[in-house]
Design an enzyme around this catalytic site. Structure first.
Site, PDB file in Angstrom:
ATOM      1  N   GLU A  51       0.786  -1.232   0.000  1.00  0.00           N
ATOM      2  CA  GLU A  51       0.000   0.000   0.000  1.00  0.00           C
ATOM      3  C   GLU A  51       0.820   1.285   0.000  1.00  0.00           C
ATOM      4  O   GLU A  51       0.302   2.347  -0.371  1.00  0.00           O
ATOM      5  CB  GLU A  51      -0.941  -0.012   1.212  1.00  0.00           C
ATOM      6  CG  GLU A  51      -1.964  -1.129   1.087  1.00  0.00           C
ATOM      7  CD  GLU A  51      -2.763  -1.307   2.365  1.00  0.00           C
ATOM      8  OE1 GLU A  51      -3.932  -0.929   2.386  1.00  0.00           O
ATOM      9  OE2 GLU A  51      -2.211  -1.822   3.351  1.00  0.00           O
TER      10      GLU A  51
HETATM   11  N1  MCN Z   1       6.904  -8.250  -0.406  1.00  0.00           N
HETATM   12  C1  MCN Z   1       8.237  -8.532  -0.543  1.00  0.00           C
HETATM   13  N2  MCN Z   1       9.138  -7.967   0.308  1.00  0.00           N
HETATM   14  C2  MCN Z   1       8.749  -7.096   1.267  1.00  0.00           C
HETATM   15  C3  MCN Z   1       7.376  -6.787   1.389  1.00  0.00           C
HETATM   16  C4  MCN Z   1       6.473  -7.403   0.553  1.00  0.00           C
HETATM   17  O1  MCN Z   1       8.606  -9.265  -1.444  1.00  0.00           O
HETATM   18  N3  MCN Z   1       9.639  -6.563   2.075  1.00  0.00           N
HETATM   19  C5  MCN Z   1       5.927  -8.868  -1.317  1.00  0.00           C
HETATM   20  C6  MCN Z   1       5.062  -9.899  -0.614  1.00  0.00           C
HETATM   21  O2  MCN Z   1       5.638 -11.155  -0.649  1.00  0.00           O
HETATM   22  C7  MCN Z   1       3.771  -9.823  -1.413  1.00  0.00           C
HETATM   23  C8  MCN Z   1       3.719  -8.380  -1.874  1.00  0.00           C
HETATM   24  O3  MCN Z   1       5.047  -7.885  -1.782  1.00  0.00           O
HETATM   25  O4  MCN Z   1       3.829 -10.651  -2.527  1.00  0.00           O
HETATM   26  C9  MCN Z   1       2.790  -7.519  -1.000  1.00  0.00           C
HETATM   27  O5  MCN Z   1       3.066  -7.810   0.334  1.00  0.00           O
HETATM   28  P1  MCN Z   1       2.332  -7.092   1.558  1.00  0.00           P
HETATM   29  O6  MCN Z   1       2.642  -5.663   1.551  1.00  0.00           O
HETATM   30  O7  MCN Z   1       2.578  -7.890   2.755  1.00  0.00           O
HETATM   31  O8  MCN Z   1       0.773  -7.151   1.172  1.00  0.00           O
HETATM   32  P2  MCN Z   1      -0.229  -8.382   1.063  1.00  0.00           P
HETATM   33  O9  MCN Z   1       0.446  -9.576   0.524  1.00  0.00           O
HETATM   34  O10 MCN Z   1      -1.037  -8.457   2.278  1.00  0.00           O
HETATM   35  O11 MCN Z   1      -1.120  -7.840  -0.180  1.00  0.00           O
HETATM   36  C10 MCN Z   1      -2.112  -6.913  -0.002  1.00  0.00           C
HETATM   37  C11 MCN Z   1      -1.771  -5.528  -0.471  1.00  0.00           C
HETATM   38  C12 MCN Z   1      -2.993  -4.762  -0.399  1.00  0.00           C
HETATM   39  S1  MCN Z   1      -3.608  -4.482   1.147  1.00  0.00           S
HETATM   40  C13 MCN Z   1      -3.694  -4.421  -1.520  1.00  0.00           C
HETATM   41  S2  MCN Z   1      -5.173  -3.610  -1.415  1.00  0.00           S
HETATM   42  C14 MCN Z   1      -3.166  -4.738  -2.796  1.00  0.00           C
HETATM   43  C15 MCN Z   1      -1.756  -4.994  -2.827  1.00  0.00           C
HETATM   44  O12 MCN Z   1      -1.228  -5.566  -1.794  1.00  0.00           O
HETATM   45  N4  MCN Z   1      -3.939  -5.127  -3.830  1.00  0.00           N
HETATM   46  C16 MCN Z   1      -3.327  -5.519  -4.996  1.00  0.00           C
HETATM   47  N5  MCN Z   1      -1.173  -5.148  -4.016  1.00  0.00           N
HETATM   48  C17 MCN Z   1      -1.907  -5.493  -5.110  1.00  0.00           C
HETATM   49  N6  MCN Z   1      -1.313  -5.858  -6.252  1.00  0.00           N
HETATM   50  C18 MCN Z   1      -2.062  -6.322  -7.278  1.00  0.00           C
HETATM   51  N7  MCN Z   1      -1.453  -6.671  -8.413  1.00  0.00           N
HETATM   52  N8  MCN Z   1      -3.398  -6.427  -7.202  1.00  0.00           N
HETATM   53  C19 MCN Z   1      -4.057  -6.034  -6.094  1.00  0.00           C
HETATM   54  O13 MCN Z   1      -5.362  -6.168  -6.030  1.00  0.00           O
END
Ligand code: MCN
Ligand code: FES
Ligand code: FES
Length: 907
Positions: free
Chosen positions: A867
């Site tokens: 986000e």
């Molecule tokens: N990640 C990583 N290294 C980090 C942090 C995160 O590689 N230090 C990677 C994670 O492994 C994950 C991605 O980044 O694959 C996002 O991680 P994270 O921030 O933990 O979020 P979530 O997996 O909980 O995903 C939800 C978040 C939210 S809240 C929305 S809304 C959202 C989003 O991610 N909606 C999306 N990204 C999106 N991306 C796509 N393509 N489509 C959506 O609907």
């Protein structure tokens, strides 16, 4: 009926069809060629692109009567297969071109036609091509797609080899921190990934197709619902109304705080007494075909008594306004922020006080894939609902009482999702599927049109904000006063939590010792508020970041320096009084300095009387994790062949839950020296995967990641021998040691109190944004020419995923700043009308720079990232517009006519 003989992917096929049926429907529903995706269904998104006689066309708007006998059609299936990838597909994998992957078939087909006509396109020619063919992507911010085309062209010209594009596992065997492609990439680039609509049309032949009857007014009493004519229509099995619902017929919004004056039970599954918003579901027609269901839906008669429609928070707050939910005041929740000393004396003594009003509106999520799902009873008589849910366990709890089913007999599973961006934090069709399945005792399949996606699912909740800063003459902030009003639409789902975000994030990033403020949640008749990427941050941070520029101007201090002066440093706390997890903001700002100096020089050099160029900055902080003791569970099992299987409910929007799980598990299991392919993934199926919580609040990498790590550590502990080596499966079996282990993790956090004070989050994400914009003085049109983001999302798990997250979030920020809205329901109910950014609206010049500060609470130092790229790029753009031409647009979006009016007013 007409008969056509077509050559599809080199094979001759005859079809008999109706003249007005679209080519997309014939390919998908009759020929089962499901790589062809239907997104908008109206020619606006390119999801359904195929090559017809050498030209890219949109098959959703191509009627069969216009397709001649002998026509050649090429779809993604004809371009490459998982074992024989085409260079374009290889390049798409290498560049992270497929996030959710829903747009991917259309883009690859379109690219094929481009490269057949021009094997050496420039980047601008690639962008022109996708613009012309209306290929839209909501996830990637387009740059990785142009990178993919350029790489594919190089490979096809023989300048690089396939090997150059294939990922190579580093010598130490570690994939953490690399660009290892996500496990679902091959299926997504070959069209073999079945999304919900693809699975739905392959259901058994007795599956009923559903169509919604929706409200066409925003507030009314329902006097009667007459389904008699609809019931008699061809192919209709049943028309389901509220009378058929055996449960409470309500979806619970799960009230978070006791001071909420509502009870959270106000959203009907099917409207009974009242219509609360335009698009509300009134009935579901269940028929043998989708066409029959839709035809019958038009015949359902709903008699209403129109009520006054309160289309924004202030209208609903008027003294004479009716209670939208009788018995609950329209203002049903208030949240204070009280930090430090009273602010009135601080403001009295301050050298300077600055104040402004701000509005961030009803941004629509606009996934390319409309909402879709199906339900059936399985062999245990359990009801299975498969949808785009990103919180299967949460949604089970929210819908079971409403449907009237024992929660133990209701299991949710997730289909691959073509993007949700948060709207699927709410159940949007799961309960409808449940009641239709229960009422008909048949499998049911519901595929929204894009119009229904837009008019029935939630939207970003508008915030009306007033913020005041007090500062000394050096620009040091002394206090802040804030007031925010949240228009949450008619349903309370998480509205109280969203309102708390105003307390937590207005002014975040800065050391502000004294804060007073109050926010409120208001029930209205416009679209219900659902989670949207950033969840309150794009609203809250917008206000403080634009006001920060106003303060800088008043004090004649550079916008970068005033941020640097006030940034979090050791000893200071967040607005909620929490100590930040790390103190990286000064480093982010220092990293931006040379870029900023360069951008200012370039803007000055490029500006003319006709086109004014500007540079704007904005800082952002957002949390990774839900409030308080947020927790998750995952499991891992050692398999007979000494591979392992991870069982995880890390919700998948398209962001990369598969890669997140794999990357984290692989790192945790490094002592076993497993190849990435030795870790199998079972994801998001309540029958096998434990509760990990919803994929919202960028929490998964931190909270679910920690549970993955804990499960893997438990398995390693069980496998470890006294000499430090590890038992094999056979050895474990011989010693009767269990193979399967669960891991849980709970954030060491506390909820905020009624004054908005507490330590709610385990980790934060930080971003510093710079926008470079051109404003055309004659028209007011703003073009973003470059975006730079310095990001600290902790240690990066997967670079390809994180780059993709940042590019995509920035593109949505550009949309939020300049074009996206859902205010005028009629005008904004299609993608183009709602201002979705096409490729030429997003700059090709996007610069991502990382600072990786390890997080104490993150697995292997990772924080979240999903986000943060949408937390305040729009504030940077608005600040850049001011820097370019001296007009400050504080109420989004900054459409040309608004900028032009402000320019004229300034004259
Ligand atoms: N990640 C990583 N290294 C980090 C942090 C995160 O590689 N230090 C990677 C994670 O492994 C994950 C991605 O980044 O694959 C996002 O991680 P994270 O921030 O933990 O979020 P979530 O997996 O909980 O995903 C939800 C978040 C939210 S809240 C929305 S809304 C959202 C989003 O991610 N909606 C999306 N990204 C999106 N991306 C796509 N393509 N489509 C959506 O609907
Ligand atoms: Fe055909 Fe969007 S253009 S589905
Ligand atoms: Fe393009 Fe999701 S990857 S829409």
């Amino acid at each position: 009926m007409i008969k056509r003989t077509l050559t599809i992917n080199g094979v001759e096929k005859s079809v008999i069809t109706k003249p007005d049926t679209s080519l997309a429907d014939v390919l998908r529903e009759q020929l089962r060629i499901t790589s062809v995706k239907v997104g908008c269904g109206t020619g606006q998104c390119g999801g359904c692109s195929v090559i017809m006689d050498g030209k890219v066309i949109r098959s959703c708007i191509t009627k069969m009567k216009r397709v001649k006998d002998g026509t050649s059609i090429i779809t993604l299936e004809g371009i490459g297969t998982p074992n024989n990838l085409h260079p374009i597909q290889l390049a798409w994998i290498a560049n992270g071109g497929a996030q959710c992957g829903f747009c991917t078939p259309g883009f690859i087909v379109s690219t094929m036609a481009l490269l057949e006509s021009n094997l050496s396109p420039t980047r601008e020619e690639v962008r022109d091509w996708f613009q012309k063919h209306k290929n839209v992507c909501r996830c990637t911010g387009y740059k990785p797609l142009v990178d993919s085309v350029m790489d594919a062209a190089k490979l096809m010209r023989g300048e690089i080899t396939e090997d150059d594009l294939r990922f190579k596992i580093p010598e130490d065997g570690r994939i953490w921190g690399t660009k290892y492609p996500r496990p679902s990439a091959i299926a997504k680039v070959t069209g073999t990934c079945d999304f919900g609509a693809d699975l739905g049309i392959k259901m058994p032949s007795d599956t009923l197709r559903l169509a919604l009857v929706q409200a066409e007014v925003s507030h009314a009493n329902i006097l009667s619902i007459d389904t008699s004519e609809a019931e008699k229509m061809d192919g209709v099995f049943k028309v389901v109304t509220h009378k058929d619902v055996v449960g409470k017929n309500r979806i619970t919004g799960l009230i978070t705080f006791p001071s909420n004056l509502g009870d959270g039970w106000e959203r009907p599954i099917l409207c009974d007494d009242k219509i609360f918003q335009y698009g509300d579901a009134i009935a579901v027609v269940c028929a043998d075909t989708e066409e029959h269901a839709k035809e019958a839906a038009k015949k359902v008669k709903v008699e209403i008594e129109q009520l006054p429609e309160y289309m924004n928070a202030y209208a609903a707050m008027a003294e004479d306004a009716l209670e939208i939910h009788p018995g609950t005041p329209n203002v049903y929740f208030t949240q204070k922020i009280v930090k430090g000393e009273e602010t009135a004396p601080v403001f009295d003594k301050a050298d300077v006080v600055i104040e402004d009003d701000f509005y961030v509106g009803r941004q629509p999520h606009m996934p390319i894939e409309p909402d879709v799902g199906f339900a059936y009873y399985d062999e245990n008589e359990d009801m299975i609902i498969s949808s785009k849910s990103i919180g299967i366990h949460l949604h089970q709890a929210m819908i079971a009482p409403g449907i009237g089913i024992d929660p133990d007999k209701l299991k949710l599973t997730a289909n691959p999702a073509g993007g949700t961006f948060g709207y699927k934090f709410s159940p949007t069709m799961e309960a409808l599927l449940g009641v239709a399945c229960m009422a008909t005792k048949r499998p049911v399949f519901l595929n929204y049109t894009w119009y229904q996606q837009q008019t029935y699912t939630g939207k970003r909740s508008p915030f009306f904000m007033n913020v005041k800063f007090a500062a000394d003459k050096e620009g040091k902030l002394l206090g802040m006063e804030s007031d925010w009003t949240v228009d949450h639409g008619p349903y309370s789902e998480f509205g109280d939590l969203l309102t708390l975000r105003g307390a937590q994030f207005i002014g975040a990033g800065y050391d502000i010792a004294n804060i007073r403020g109050e926010g409120r949640t208001v029930c209205t008749n416009h679209a219900w508020g659902s989670a949207f990427r950033g969840y309150g941050a794009p609203q809250s941070v917008f206000a403080s970041e634009v006001l920060m520029d106003e303060l800088a101007e008043k004090l004649n201090i550079d916008p970068l320096e005033i941020r640097y002066k006030n940034a979090y440093r050791k000893g200071c706390t967040t607005p909620t009084g929490q100590e930040p997890d790390v103190f990286c903001i000064p480093e982010l700002i220092d990293t931006m300095r040379p870029e900023y100096a360069e951008a200012k020089k370039s803007a000055a050099a490029r500006s003319t009387d006709e086109v004014k160029c500007g540079v704007g900055l904005a800082l952002a902080v957002y949390a990774a994790g839900l409030d308080g003791p947020d927790s998750a569970e995952s499991c891992v099992e050692l398999n007979e062949d000494n591979t392992v299987t991870m069982f995880s409910s890390w919700g998948e929007h398209g962001q990369g839950a598969d890669m997140g799980t794999l990357g984290t598990a692989h790192e945790a299991l490094r002592p076993l020296n497993l190849a990435p392919n030795d870790i199998k993934l079972v994801m998001n199926d309540m029958r096998t995967t434990p509760n990990a919580g919803p994929a919202g609040g960028s929490r998964s990498q931190v909270v679910v990641g920690q549970s993955v790590k804990a499960a893997c550590e438990a398995l390693l502990d069980a496998m470890r021998k006294s000499d430090g080596t590890f038992r094999t499966y056979e050895e474990m079996k011989a010693e009767n040691i269990p193979f399967k282990y669960s891991g849980t993790w709970t954030a060491p956090c506390t909820d905020c109190d009624e004054n908005g004070q507490g330590n709610p989050f385990p980790c934060f994400m930080y971003g510093f944004f710079m926008a470079e914009t051109d404003v055309e003085i004659k028209t007011g049109k703003t073009t973003v020419t470059k975006m730079t983001m310095v990001a600290d999302v902790g240690v990066v798990n997967n670079k390809l995923v994180v780059d993709g997250q940042l590019y995509g979030g920035l593109a949505q920020g550009i949309g939020l700043a300049l074009s996206e809205e859902y205010e005028d329901i009629k005008k904004h109910s299609n993608m183009k009308g709602a201002g979705i950014p096409y490729i030429k609206d997003i700059p090709d010049n996007i610069n991502l720079i990382y600072v990786e500060t390890p997080r104490p609470n993150g697995p292997f130092g990772a924080s979240g990232c999903g986000e943060i790229p949408l937390a305040s790029p729009h504030a940077a753009i608005i600040n850049a517009i001011y820097n370019a031409c001296g007009v400050r647009i504080t109420k989004l979006p900054a459409k040309p006519e608004k900028v032009l009016a402000a320019l004229n007013a300034k004259k």
